[in-house]
Motif scaffolding. Structure first.
Motif, mmCIF file in Angstrom:
data_model
loop_
_atom_site.group_PDB
_atom_site.id
_atom_site.type_symbol
_atom_site.label_atom_id
_atom_site.label_comp_id
_atom_site.label_asym_id
_atom_site.label_seq_id
_atom_site.Cartn_x
_atom_site.Cartn_y
_atom_site.Cartn_z
ATOM 1 N N GLN A 91 0.838 -1.211 0.000
ATOM 2 C CA GLN A 91 0.000 0.000 0.000
ATOM 3 C C GLN A 91 0.872 1.260 0.000
ATOM 4 O O GLN A 91 0.635 2.193 -0.771
ATOM 5 C CB GLN A 91 -0.925 -0.042 1.241
ATOM 6 C CG GLN A 91 -1.924 1.089 1.349
ATOM 7 C CD GLN A 91 -1.380 2.264 2.150
ATOM 8 O OE1 GLN A 91 -0.590 2.090 3.078
ATOM 9 N NE2 GLN A 91 -1.772 3.462 1.770
ATOM 10 N N SER A 92 1.919 1.265 0.827
ATOM 11 C CA SER A 92 2.782 2.442 0.931
ATOM 12 C C SER A 92 3.477 2.763 -0.388
ATOM 13 O O SER A 92 3.733 3.918 -0.697
ATOM 14 C CB SER A 92 3.856 2.218 2.004
ATOM 15 O OG SER A 92 3.252 1.892 3.215
ATOM 16 N N HIS A 93 3.788 1.707 -1.160
ATOM 17 C CA HIS A 93 4.542 1.910 -2.405
ATOM 18 C C HIS A 93 3.690 1.773 -3.666
ATOM 19 O O HIS A 93 4.240 1.711 -4.764
ATOM 20 C CB HIS A 93 5.689 0.890 -2.481
ATOM 21 C CG HIS A 93 6.798 1.161 -1.518
ATOM 22 N ND1 HIS A 93 7.896 1.918 -1.854
ATOM 23 C CD2 HIS A 93 6.967 0.790 -0.225
ATOM 24 C CE1 HIS A 93 8.707 1.984 -0.801
ATOM 25 N NE2 HIS A 93 8.158 1.312 0.197
ATOM 26 N N ASP A 94 2.376 1.660 -3.518
ATOM 27 C CA ASP A 94 1.500 1.416 -4.678
ATOM 28 C C ASP A 94 1.962 0.195 -5.471
ATOM 29 O O ASP A 94 2.103 0.231 -6.700
ATOM 30 C CB ASP A 94 1.484 2.637 -5.627
ATOM 31 C CG ASP A 94 0.737 3.811 -5.027
ATOM 32 O OD1 ASP A 94 -0.226 3.572 -4.280
ATOM 33 O OD2 ASP A 94 1.129 4.965 -5.305
ATOM 34 N N ARG A 95 2.238 -0.869 -4.759
ATOM 35 C CA ARG A 95 2.797 -2.054 -5.412
ATOM 36 C C ARG A 95 1.775 -3.177 -5.547
ATOM 37 O O ARG A 95 0.711 -3.153 -4.934
ATOM 38 C CB ARG A 95 3.944 -2.610 -4.552
ATOM 39 C CG ARG A 95 5.291 -2.050 -4.920
ATOM 40 C CD ARG A 95 6.373 -2.755 -4.125
ATOM 41 N NE ARG A 95 7.596 -2.005 -4.179
ATOM 42 C CZ ARG A 95 8.453 -1.868 -3.179
ATOM 43 N NH1 ARG A 95 8.215 -2.429 -2.017
ATOM 44 N NH2 ARG A 95 9.557 -1.172 -3.322
ATOM 45 N N CYS A 96 2.209 -4.186 -6.289
ATOM 46 C CA CYS A 96 1.454 -5.435 -6.366
ATOM 47 C C CYS A 96 2.292 -6.510 -5.672
ATOM 48 O O CYS A 96 3.474 -6.668 -5.964
ATOM 49 C CB CYS A 96 1.226 -5.799 -7.829
ATOM 50 S SG CYS A 96 0.494 -7.436 -8.033
ATOM 51 N N SER A 97 1.672 -7.228 -4.733
ATOM 52 C CA SER A 97 2.374 -8.277 -4.005
ATOM 53 C C SER A 97 1.811 -9.632 -4.431
ATOM 54 O O SER A 97 0.616 -9.882 -4.279
ATOM 55 C CB SER A 97 2.155 -8.036 -2.502
ATOM 56 O OG SER A 97 3.052 -8.780 -1.753
ATOM 57 N N VAL A 98 2.680 -10.441 -5.006
ATOM 58 C CA VAL A 98 2.256 -11.774 -5.461
ATOM 59 C C VAL A 98 2.776 -12.781 -4.437
ATOM 60 O O VAL A 98 3.986 -12.920 -4.254
ATOM 61 C CB VAL A 98 2.840 -12.092 -6.863
ATOM 62 C CG1 VAL A 98 2.299 -13.414 -7.384
ATOM 63 C CG2 VAL A 98 2.532 -10.958 -7.845
ATOM 64 N N VAL A 99 1.847 -13.456 -3.739
ATOM 65 C CA VAL A 99 2.229 -14.266 -2.593
ATOM 66 C C VAL A 99 1.930 -15.739 -2.827
ATOM 67 O O VAL A 99 0.800 -16.100 -3.165
ATOM 68 C CB VAL A 99 1.454 -13.810 -1.327
ATOM 69 C CG1 VAL A 99 2.013 -14.493 -0.088
ATOM 70 C CG2 VAL A 99 1.485 -12.312 -1.170
ATOM 71 N N GLU A 100 2.938 -16.570 -2.626
ATOM 72 C CA GLU A 100 2.701 -18.022 -2.702
ATOM 73 C C GLU A 100 2.454 -18.578 -1.317
ATOM 74 O O GLU A 100 3.247 -18.377 -0.399
ATOM 75 C CB GLU A 100 3.905 -18.740 -3.326
ATOM 76 C CG GLU A 100 3.644 -20.253 -3.439
ATOM 77 C CD GLU A 100 4.882 -21.061 -3.780
ATOM 78 O OE1 GLU A 100 5.415 -20.883 -4.886
ATOM 79 O OE2 GLU A 100 5.294 -21.880 -2.920
ATOM 80 N N VAL A 101 1.319 -19.288 -1.175
ATOM 81 C CA VAL A 101 1.035 -19.972 0.090
ATOM 82 C C VAL A 101 1.092 -21.475 -0.138
ATOM 83 O O VAL A 101 1.044 -21.945 -1.269
ATOM 84 C CB VAL A 101 -0.349 -19.564 0.673
ATOM 85 C CG1 VAL A 101 -0.344 -18.114 1.111
ATOM 86 C CG2 VAL A 101 -1.475 -19.838 -0.316
#
Ligand code: ADP
Length: 321
Positions: free
Chosen positions: A160-170
């Protein structure tokens, strides 16, 4: 006559809540007049005679701890008849009249083999992946989902702070239960699971629609085995211009203090398993169905198919923009 003994072991991958199940088995069996032995490192301990006598106090102070105090392992030798016969011999020498096996499908196959040799075994589903067909719930699943959500919440702060996209593997082995449920709980823009065909292109389309609707940061939840999250992040960045990062949560999801749900279900299953063994019933696996304990023949259980939560997947997609 020598006192009848019940054995307990944990096998395959560890899961938070296994200790609560061990505690329930030990306490229930002792109350019913059995002697109880803990078998260390799964079927290895049975083959090598690594047994420790358990009393009421030996399971004190473990209900809240992740991992397994009995250790767990995979055991190649137990897959072949000579290994199974060695395990049977250990049981005979130690007056073991029944064994509770906490683990996954592989462990239940072993439990079926040993039951066929005349040592009644009852399986308790313990895996964070919830990928055991005969039960709506497996011990460790709730804790793992909550850990994943806690971690993704932290990733969201920085995305959110960096206007990013976080792609998370669970995690999930071959199943998307953790990804779907943690995904909906984290407000993921897209969820990629093995049960529903979703291309990276579909994810990119969804991101672009959300972007047009004013969204600035994105969580993409990816089940283990779908693909490399770094690569997926690179493609998203190349096609949308949104800075993207891939994160593999990994083994952190396997640890931690078990949640209330895991402790309660583990206690119920442990109790129920001993009730079956007390009646001399083996070759069974316990499941949770409509919030009630049930049990199945192991071979039948291994053939069962578990429906994917398609409604939940649709809801997750419909409300995340
Ligand atoms: P899980 O129980 O979590 O599915 P594995 O598939 O690794 O984990 O199985 C755990 C152990 O169960 C194996 O190391 C082996 O000792 C035993 N096991 C697995 N499959 C079989 C089988 N077909 N026959 C006998 N034992 C098995």
């Amino acid at each position: 006559m020598e006192q009848k003994t019940i054995g307990i072991l944990t096998s395959g991958g560890d899961a938070p809540g296994m200790n609560a199940a061990v505690r329930a088995v030990v306490r229930t069996a002792i109350k019913k007049g059995f002697k109880v032995v803990g078998i260390e490192r799964g079927y290895n301990g049975l083959i090598n005679g690594e047994l420790i006598e358990m009393d009421m106090r030996s399971v004190s102070d473990i209900i809240h701890r992740g991992g397994t105090v009995l250790y767990t392992a995979r055991c190649k030798e137990f897959r072949e008849l000579p290994g199974i016969l060695k395990a049977k011999e250990t049981c005979i020498q130690n007056n073991i009249c029944g064994i509770v096996v906490i683990g996954g499908d592989g462990s239940f196959r072993g439990a079926a083999d040993l039951s066929a040799q005349g040592i009644p075994c009852v399986g308790i589903p313990g895996t964070i992946d919830n990928d055991i067909s005969c039960t709506e719930y497996t011990i460790g699943y709730d804790t793992a989902m909550n850990t994943a959500v806690e971690m993704v919440d932290k990733l969201r702060d920085t995305a959110q702070s960096h206007d990013r996209c976080s792609v998370v593997e669970v995690m999930g082995r071959h199943a998307g239960y953790i990804a779907l449920n943690a995904g909906i709980a984290c407000g993921a823009t897209s969820i990629m699971v093995p049960e529903v065909k979703t291309d990276v292109e579909d994810v990119i389309k969804k991101i672009k629609i959300s972007q047009q609707l004013g969204k600035h940061h994105y969580i993409i939840m990816v089940a283990e085995g779908i693909g490399n999250v770094e690569e997926i992040a690179k493609r998203i960045e190349a096609e949308t211009g949104i800075e993207s990062r891939g994160t593999v949560l990994g083994h952190v999801q396997r640890g931690g203090n078990p949640t209330v749900r895991d402790r309660v279900v583990a206690s119920q299953m442990g109790y129920y398993a001993v009730e079956l063994l007390e009646k001399g019933i083996g070759n069974r696996v316990i499941g949770l169905k409509d919030n009630k304990m049930v049990d199945y023949d192991i071979q039948e259980a291994l053939k069962m198919k578990k429906p994917f939560e398609e409604d939940l997947f649709r809801i997750a997609n419909d409300i995340s923009f």
